[in-house]
Motif scaffolding. Structure first.
Motif, mmCIF file in Angstrom:
data_model
loop_
_atom_site.group_PDB
_atom_site.id
_atom_site.type_symbol
_atom_site.label_atom_id
_atom_site.label_comp_id
_atom_site.label_asym_id
_atom_site.label_seq_id
_atom_site.Cartn_x
_atom_site.Cartn_y
_atom_site.Cartn_z
ATOM 1 N N SER B 94 0.847 -1.189 0.000
ATOM 2 C CA SER B 94 0.000 0.000 0.000
ATOM 3 C C SER B 94 0.882 1.237 0.000
ATOM 4 O O SER B 94 2.048 1.196 0.374
ATOM 5 C CB SER B 94 -0.947 0.013 1.210
ATOM 6 O OG SER B 94 -0.220 0.205 2.404
ATOM 7 N N ARG B 95 0.308 2.341 -0.431
ATOM 8 C CA ARG B 95 1.067 3.582 -0.439
ATOM 9 C C ARG B 95 1.080 4.172 0.950
ATOM 10 O O ARG B 95 0.275 3.831 1.800
ATOM 11 C CB ARG B 95 0.474 4.567 -1.449
ATOM 12 C CG ARG B 95 -0.948 4.994 -1.144
ATOM 13 C CD ARG B 95 -1.429 5.990 -2.199
ATOM 14 N NE ARG B 95 -2.824 6.340 -1.985
ATOM 15 C CZ ARG B 95 -3.227 7.299 -1.171
ATOM 16 N NH1 ARG B 95 -2.332 8.013 -0.496
ATOM 17 N NH2 ARG B 95 -4.502 7.575 -1.028
ATOM 18 N N GLY B 96 2.010 5.053 1.166
ATOM 19 C CA GLY B 96 2.115 5.701 2.463
ATOM 20 C C GLY B 96 2.930 4.860 3.426
ATOM 21 O O GLY B 96 3.287 3.724 3.147
ATOM 22 N N THR B 97 3.187 5.429 4.553
ATOM 23 C CA THR B 97 4.007 4.730 5.539
ATOM 24 C C THR B 97 3.112 3.892 6.438
ATOM 25 O O THR B 97 2.269 4.427 7.144
ATOM 26 C CB THR B 97 4.800 5.727 6.393
ATOM 27 O OG1 THR B 97 3.892 6.683 6.943
ATOM 28 C CG2 THR B 97 5.835 6.437 5.549
ATOM 29 N N GLY B 98 3.323 2.609 6.403
ATOM 30 C CA GLY B 98 2.611 1.723 7.299
ATOM 31 C C GLY B 98 1.285 1.245 6.775
ATOM 32 O O GLY B 98 0.736 0.268 7.263
ATOM 33 N N GLY B 99 0.752 1.875 5.767
ATOM 34 C CA GLY B 99 -0.536 1.414 5.233
ATOM 35 C C GLY B 99 -1.664 1.611 6.196
ATOM 36 O O GLY B 99 -2.735 1.028 6.048
ATOM 37 N N SER B 100 -1.448 2.432 7.203
ATOM 38 C CA SER B 100 -2.485 2.586 8.215
ATOM 39 C C SER B 100 -3.781 3.073 7.621
ATOM 40 O O SER B 100 -4.865 2.632 7.995
ATOM 41 C CB SER B 100 -2.037 3.596 9.260
ATOM 42 O OG SER B 100 -0.767 3.286 9.747
ATOM 43 N N TYR B 101 -3.688 4.010 6.706
ATOM 44 C CA TYR B 101 -4.899 4.664 6.228
ATOM 45 C C TYR B 101 -5.171 4.396 4.767
ATOM 46 O O TYR B 101 -5.976 5.063 4.161
ATOM 47 C CB TYR B 101 -4.784 6.175 6.468
ATOM 48 C CG TYR B 101 -4.444 6.496 7.895
ATOM 49 C CD1 TYR B 101 -3.317 7.236 8.215
ATOM 50 C CD2 TYR B 101 -5.240 6.034 8.931
ATOM 51 C CE1 TYR B 101 -3.002 7.513 9.528
ATOM 52 C CE2 TYR B 101 -4.930 6.305 10.250
ATOM 53 C CZ TYR B 101 -3.811 7.047 10.539
ATOM 54 O OH TYR B 101 -3.501 7.326 11.837
ATOM 55 N N ASN B 102 -4.527 3.430 4.212
ATOM 56 C CA ASN B 102 -4.676 3.170 2.790
ATOM 57 C C ASN B 102 -4.957 1.701 2.517
ATOM 58 O O ASN B 102 -4.544 0.837 3.272
ATOM 59 C CB ASN B 102 -3.403 3.586 2.054
ATOM 60 C CG ASN B 102 -3.123 5.063 2.209
ATOM 61 O OD1 ASN B 102 -3.895 5.887 1.764
ATOM 62 N ND2 ASN B 102 -2.025 5.380 2.861
ATOM 63 N N GLU B 103 -5.645 1.465 1.413
ATOM 64 C CA GLU B 103 -5.986 0.095 1.073
ATOM 65 C C GLU B 103 -4.751 -0.686 0.719
ATOM 66 O O GLU B 103 -3.796 -0.158 0.143
ATOM 67 C CB GLU B 103 -6.974 0.062 -0.080
ATOM 68 C CG GLU B 103 -6.410 0.540 -1.393
ATOM 69 C CD GLU B 103 -7.411 0.378 -2.516
ATOM 70 O OE1 GLU B 103 -7.954 1.399 -2.975
ATOM 71 O OE2 GLU B 103 -7.641 -0.771 -2.929
#
Lengths: 110, 115
Positions: B94-103
């Motif tokens: 997933s994009r972003g760091t950690g995928g916390s807020y992304n699919e």
């Protein structure tokens, strides 16, 4: 610790509604929902964030009760294509471990 | 086409024979993760990586190793496989760091059997 999903399985007729619940024993930052059809990879449905923001599909809705550490996925007017196993994933704390529940098997019959 | 690929898709091996399952994504995602799926247990995270050279243990890391030398690749290494590692393995990114807020985008899965 895995979140607890209920029910474990549900059988519907086309057009009926279903609710799948997910609860956690720890404080949550976000709840993620995925659907997996038999023999396929999980596919993203929705993310619910602390504070109320949602990101996901228009035809599927969900709620996130931060105080109770619970989320529910609402499937209305179910279609045959809704059949599959639904997983909730929870993210809590300062790490990036996404912990999934054991899944809910949804079967929609004609 | 944006995708996560895994190889091999099916593997039968014997106890103790080192193996590597490759995972590659072409979406320039920072976050990558490995899961195993067993009947009745759902998806359990093995390892994850927030970016190149940054990895951390998931819930079931014992018996596995990972490395993240390039952004697009995240191989899963079983140095000495045992029968209890027979499972269906999924790689995700997933994009972003950690995928916390992304699919997360999942690969097609690798079915591993250790005899």
């Amino acid at each position: 610790q895995q979140p607890v999903q209920s029910p474990q399985a549900v059988i519907l007729r086309e057009g009926e509604d279903a609710v799948i619940n997910c609860s956690s024993s720890k404080a949550l930052y976000s709840v993620h929902w995925y659907r997996q059809k038999h023999g396929e990879a999980p596919v993203f449905l929705m993310i619910l964030l602390k504070g109320g923001e949602q990101k996901g599909h228009e035809k599927i809705s969900a709620s996130f009760n931060e105080k109770k550490q619970q989320s529910s996925l609402y499937l209305t007017a179910s279609q045959l294509s809704y059949s599959g196993t639904y997983f909730c994933g929870t993210l809590g704390g300062s790490n990036y471990k996404l912990t999934f529940g054991k899944g809910t098997l949804l079967t929609v019959n004609p | 086409e944006a995708q996560v690929t895994q190889n091999p898709r099916y593997l039968i091996t014997v106890t103790g024979k080192k193996l590597t399952v490759t995972c590659s994504q072409n979406m320039n995602h920072e976050y990558m993760s490995w899961y195993r799926q067993d009947p009745g247990l759902g998806l359990r995270q093995i390892y994850y990586s927030m970016n190149v050279e940054v990895t951390d243990k998931g819930d079931v890391p014992e018996g596995y190793k990972v490395s993240r030398k390039e952004k697009r690749n995240f191989p899963l290494i079983l140095e000495s496989p045992s029968p209890n590692q027979t499972s269906l393995y999924f790689c995700a990114s997933s994009r972003g760091t950690g995928g916390s807020y992304n699919e997360q985008f999942f690969g097609p899965g690798t079915r591993l059997t250790v005899l």
